[in-house]
Design an enzyme around this catalytic site. Structure first.
Site, PDB file in Angstrom:
ATOM      1  N   GLY A 103       0.847  -1.192   0.000  1.00  0.00           N
ATOM      2  CA  GLY A 103       0.000   0.000   0.000  1.00  0.00           C
ATOM      3  C   GLY A 103       0.874   1.229   0.000  1.00  0.00           C
ATOM      4  N   MET A 129       0.274   7.751   2.829  1.00  0.00           N
ATOM      5  CA  MET A 129       0.855   7.318   4.107  1.00  0.00           C
ATOM      6  C   MET A 129       1.929   6.250   3.899  1.00  0.00           C
ATOM      7  SD  MET A 129      -0.422   8.899   6.810  1.00  0.00           S
ATOM      8  CE  MET A 129      -0.266   7.782   8.211  1.00  0.00           C
ATOM      9  N   LYS A 131      -5.338   4.866  19.338  1.00  0.00           N
ATOM     10  CA  LYS A 131      -5.455   5.776  18.195  1.00  0.00           C
ATOM     11  C   LYS A 131      -6.907   6.191  17.976  1.00  0.00           C
ATOM     12  CE  LYS A 131      -4.309   7.797  14.229  1.00  0.00           C
ATOM     13  NZ  LYS A 131      -5.478   7.777  13.386  1.00  0.00           N
ATOM     14  N   HIS A 158      -7.653   8.864  20.341  1.00  0.00           N
ATOM     15  CA  HIS A 158      -6.981  10.068  19.829  1.00  0.00           C
ATOM     16  C   HIS A 158      -7.878  10.776  18.819  1.00  0.00           C
ATOM     17  CE1 HIS A 158      -4.695  11.950  16.512  1.00  0.00           C
ATOM     18  NE2 HIS A 158      -3.860  12.379  17.439  1.00  0.00           N
ATOM     19  N   ASN A 159      -8.412  10.041  17.902  1.00  0.00           N
ATOM     20  CA  ASN A 159      -9.255  10.662  16.887  1.00  0.00           C
ATOM     21  C   ASN A 159     -10.581  11.142  17.474  1.00  0.00           C
ATOM     22  OD1 ASN A 159      -7.225   9.565  15.263  1.00  0.00           O
ATOM     23  ND2 ASN A 159      -8.625   9.303  13.545  1.00  0.00           N
ATOM     24  N   GLU A 170      -9.822  14.322  18.956  1.00  0.00           N
ATOM     25  CA  GLU A 170      -9.618  15.264  17.851  1.00  0.00           C
ATOM     26  C   GLU A 170     -10.957  15.851  17.376  1.00  0.00           C
ATOM     27  OE1 GLU A 170      -7.334  13.546  14.498  1.00  0.00           O
ATOM     28  OE2 GLU A 170      -8.958  14.304  13.237  1.00  0.00           O
ATOM     29  N   TYR A 171     -11.958  14.998  17.227  1.00  0.00           N
ATOM     30  CA  TYR A 171     -13.284  15.492  16.823  1.00  0.00           C
ATOM     31  C   TYR A 171     -13.806  16.509  17.829  1.00  0.00           C
ATOM     32  CZ  TYR A 171     -14.181  11.850  13.272  1.00  0.00           C
ATOM     33  OH  TYR A 171     -14.152  11.049  12.164  1.00  0.00           O
TER      34      TYR A 171
END
Lengths: 333, 333, 333, 333
Positions: free
Chosen positions: A7, A11, A189, A192-193, A196-197
């Site tokens: 991939g 990223m 994680k 974390h997000n 963040e929101y």
């Protein structure tokens, strides 16, 4: 140390580049041959198929999968696991749901294959800034991979050290954490997000109130025309609320004070939703994180059916007719 | 008993009619002479000016002001107070902010004029169903006006009696309450409306989830096409959530299953806002009542500036481009 | 018609009793032999084991499982399914998660056994009032069971008919609905409960604001001592917000104005949580239903860790010391 | 330049000290003579009464009032205004409600006295870090006072410059802003604090979910024991959510992982409340900022009356008995 990457999007490609900058060797695969060729030109070993990719890795192999979470990640992991051997390691560095990690980790363990989940933050800035990584997996596996994580991490840089952390795990100050067993990386994680929101929505609402401080519905001597770009910038300097998100807001407002080029339809990724699901499973009242998610849901609709239900009730009990156009807020009487 | 009514809109006019049905005499005034003539034809004594109106009232006068809350109510009360005398009564039956009642009550008391605030619920159905009234004012004044309130109230009807209320104020079961001193009537009515917002929003969200139970983002075996009109109706019968608001919803959905004729822009009146302000003054966490208010605010915008801020941040940290069209919800991965 | 009932708790027992009142025959089982004996005395056929229970049912068998959702329901269904035959029917009338219904319905169908899920509302009042039922399953199976549902349903009673429903499914006005395929019954019941949470919270917040209208933090002329029991009662009569939940509130407040005997720790059942999960899966902003759930979460904690984090931050940036005792709200300055 | 300071608490005292460090002369007053003496020892001109204070200021006088918002600020300003003269300036640097600024500014202007409101952020760190200031007032007055503000501001320091700000007001990058006319300073500061509440709550909820990730109600393979101090620290380094508030959280958790010494009763100041009031006046849906405020309200109660209402309803319709002790969250079935 050698790492294989499947991939090569924004990223995955940058992770490979950063590893090579730090002297690691990489084998790369992507279904897009151009992406492979691009990184091969930068020094990576390209591969044409997943089988080719696996064959070019030294044992014990380390294959990092950096694909969109869900079906494609699942099938890719199943495919390479089918040809990997005892002691090999699969890293899922995407935005995978942590409960999928737990399930996969168990299934792979029965076949002697190790599974490591890495929640990765840093976005488009990671190549140069480094990636903050939250890692789940078995201790000896994560320890063995340390050179990889150390190279990808931002390093201590000039961020002031936190008092009272003497003697604690030194990896933390380098910007990566072995959070716990399989799934723990994506779990952390995910939160974390979720945070963040909430942070984004807090700033967003504040600027919305500043922006509307001059509407006609307000008394004339209670209206202000405020310069939002200047306010965002000044708050970066000595206030209680500086943050990287505020830095970005200041940049955006300096560039475009009305933000007119933004549609206002805001997407959400799985993490915000899973955070709320986790809160519910734990019976933690997460009002702010949930409200932040719902704002995004609402932003993507012209109108909700709920709103039409409200109008229908109002017509029913009061004969109220709602306006057909959005309008000025009805002022406080 | 004689009552004067200023303001012959839907509410004021029907109150006068209901009073006359119960044998009371009325004097009426409206700036629209046709409205006055209409009620005069029904038996009211019409008046051409506020002065004329006052002059036709027997002492101690009782003048009910039924006008939109705010400036027009304020000036009208000031005007008639200027020609009223010691012992006269002014009733404000509109949607006045209760703190305005307190202020006015004090000012009028110094001049010997009594002030009574009446929060009135019942809307377009009140002429026949009667009005639920929440009354604030001095005890002896409210007691003296009792024949008026008794006539306007719905009466006990066939609503089952609540156990354990023997020996309590009999007016309550007739559908009106002397809630406390000046302002208490509108205060209680304000909370009534605040609750109304919350109840409406609870139903509305539930039906929204039912409505969206068949979206493509869901797995095929987790989708349902549900008949919302039937569901609303069945819940009226033996469930835990029957209410008059559900009755109205059932009627609306039977008539228009998609509610397509409703714009979805939902207005709010002052009471919902004041309820939140009161909650804040008391430090009461009123999440649901506030969320219900905010839904209406949001419904009246195409997009909020907050949403554009979110998009701008997302572009800043992740290079995300938001779609230009509202779309299907991004599915859970 | 014959029905077998497994689980003779409050709900299961009363369902059996109501069926017998309507002339149906019943076979009953419970792990508590006393419960079986009690219903046998009322005319049911008792059974000593699940095998005995199954053997006493005429084919095609209809077995209603009325047990706590989760493990016990799952194992019981598996056990009886193991001895049931092609064409038999299992009804799950408990509070099962609808996705479990979907899974079970598929598995049982492969073995020729029909599965019907029934969301049942009515609580302790159902024996006499009847049960509002929301049913999921195959059409011909649900149709065949109609005599059972018709007996359990409340019937049209004296609830006013909704206009515009002529020619629609007549079962609805009797108080039961065939909502859709397997799972649809519990899905609709889940939303019913989700709405219930929202409605309850809306009233609860309103009464909280009324209750705190006399706190010292408020200016003296802005305080009211309100009689909550009278207010609840008067709102039942002609206002916009009457409901069965308000009836219950009025009864409770008449009996105990301070509600001092209630701890305030409020439980939640699965449905409220699943409702929020469903909203998230559909990207429906369900602020009110979620806030209502979170209030219950919060009510069961002495303090949240979140609150301690807030205190720690405040100490960090401002040197604030939080009080060690709960106290009067800090008043608006 | 000379500045007079009334109120020598933590904020006022440090402002005086910082001004003197930058070469400005100061006159100080506090009702506590020791506080005056302390600053006099550092070089300030002390004064014994407000009259004495005023007499020691050169014309046009500049008096900064740094007192708790509300009554004491109001009376102090009235007192000194009574002896000040045309062209003098009063600065209110406290946490005053911006609508009070507007009112005062108008009243003082009629007497030729200028009024400037300064919202000041920086707390205990301001003496060394400097103060982020948000200023409202007449342009020529604010311009004249610039040396004062420049000395108090943090200065550009090493905070990275925001692109696209060339040619804009240079004061912003020094950390102070002339936001608009009287009241605008406190308005912007109010929103700053409102955002602060939202940011804090977002982090707090996230850590709460992390903290409860190991509760027994969760399936055994879905539990994690997480090190919150390490997680807070790692997020400071390369993630999307670094901020000063996160820095403080990391420090607090390193020092006290359970935060056991914090009671969890969280106070709120006026700004959070006023922010919500402003949102409502503007019809801006501010879900997150409001939820953050309500969390603090809730934290200060043992239980809300709302929760008791919920319990009473549940007892009424289902015979539910709530537990008398807080307990583990009822797990998802």
């Amino acid at each position: 140390m050698q790492l294989g990457m499947i991939g090569l999007g924004r990223m995955g490609g940058n992770i490979v580049r950063r590893l090579m900058r730090h002297g690691h060797s990489t084998v790369v695969y992507d279904k897009d041959a151009k992406a492979v060729a691009g990184l091969a030109a930068d020094g990576a070993v390209g591969s044409a198929t997943l089988e080719d990719f696996i064959s070019k890795l030294e044992r014990p192999r380390t294959a990092w999968v950096m694909l969109p979470a869900g079906h494609i990640t699942e099938t890719t992991i199943n495919t390479i696991a089918g040809v990997m051997q005892d002691g090999d390691v699969i890293i899922d560095g995407g935005n995978t749901f942590w409960q999928d990690d737990v399930r996969r980790g168990k299934a792979l363990k029965e076949r002697g294959i190790h599974y490591v989940d890495v929640g990765t933050s840093g976005g488009v800035w990671g190549l140069d800034r480094g990636y903050c990584m939250m890692i789940g997996g078995e201790k000896q596996v994560v320890d063995r991979l340390d050179p990889i994580f150390a190279a990808l991490a931002p390093g201590a840089g000039d961020i002031p050290r936190t008092e009272g952390r003497e003697g604690r795990d030194p990896r933390i100050e380098q910007g990566y954490i072995h959070a716990g067993p399989v799934g723990a990386g994506h779990f952390v994680k995910m939160i974390h997000n979720g945070i963040e929101y909430g942070l984004m929505q807090a700033y967003a609402e504040g600027f919305d109130i500043l922006k509307n401080a001059n509407i006609e519905a307000l008394p004339a001597d209670h209206r202000y025309d405020l310069d939002l770009a200047d306010i965002a910038e000044v708050w970066r300097r000595g206030s209680v609320i500086p943050s990287w998100l505020l830095d970005l807001t200041s940049t955006a407002l300096a560039d475009s004070p009305q933000l007119a080029e933004y549609s206002g339809f805001v997407e959400d990724s799985g993490e915000g939703r899973w955070t709320v699901n986790a809160a519910i499973d734990e019976a933690v009242p997460a009002e702010v994180l949930t409200a932040a998610l719902y704002t995004r849901f609402r932003s993507r609709r012209e109108h909700t059916f709920a709103e039409k239900i409200l109008s229908a009730m109002r017509a029913g009990f009061g004969g109220h007719k709602e306006p057909k156009q959005p309008g000025a807020a009805k002022p406080k009487q």
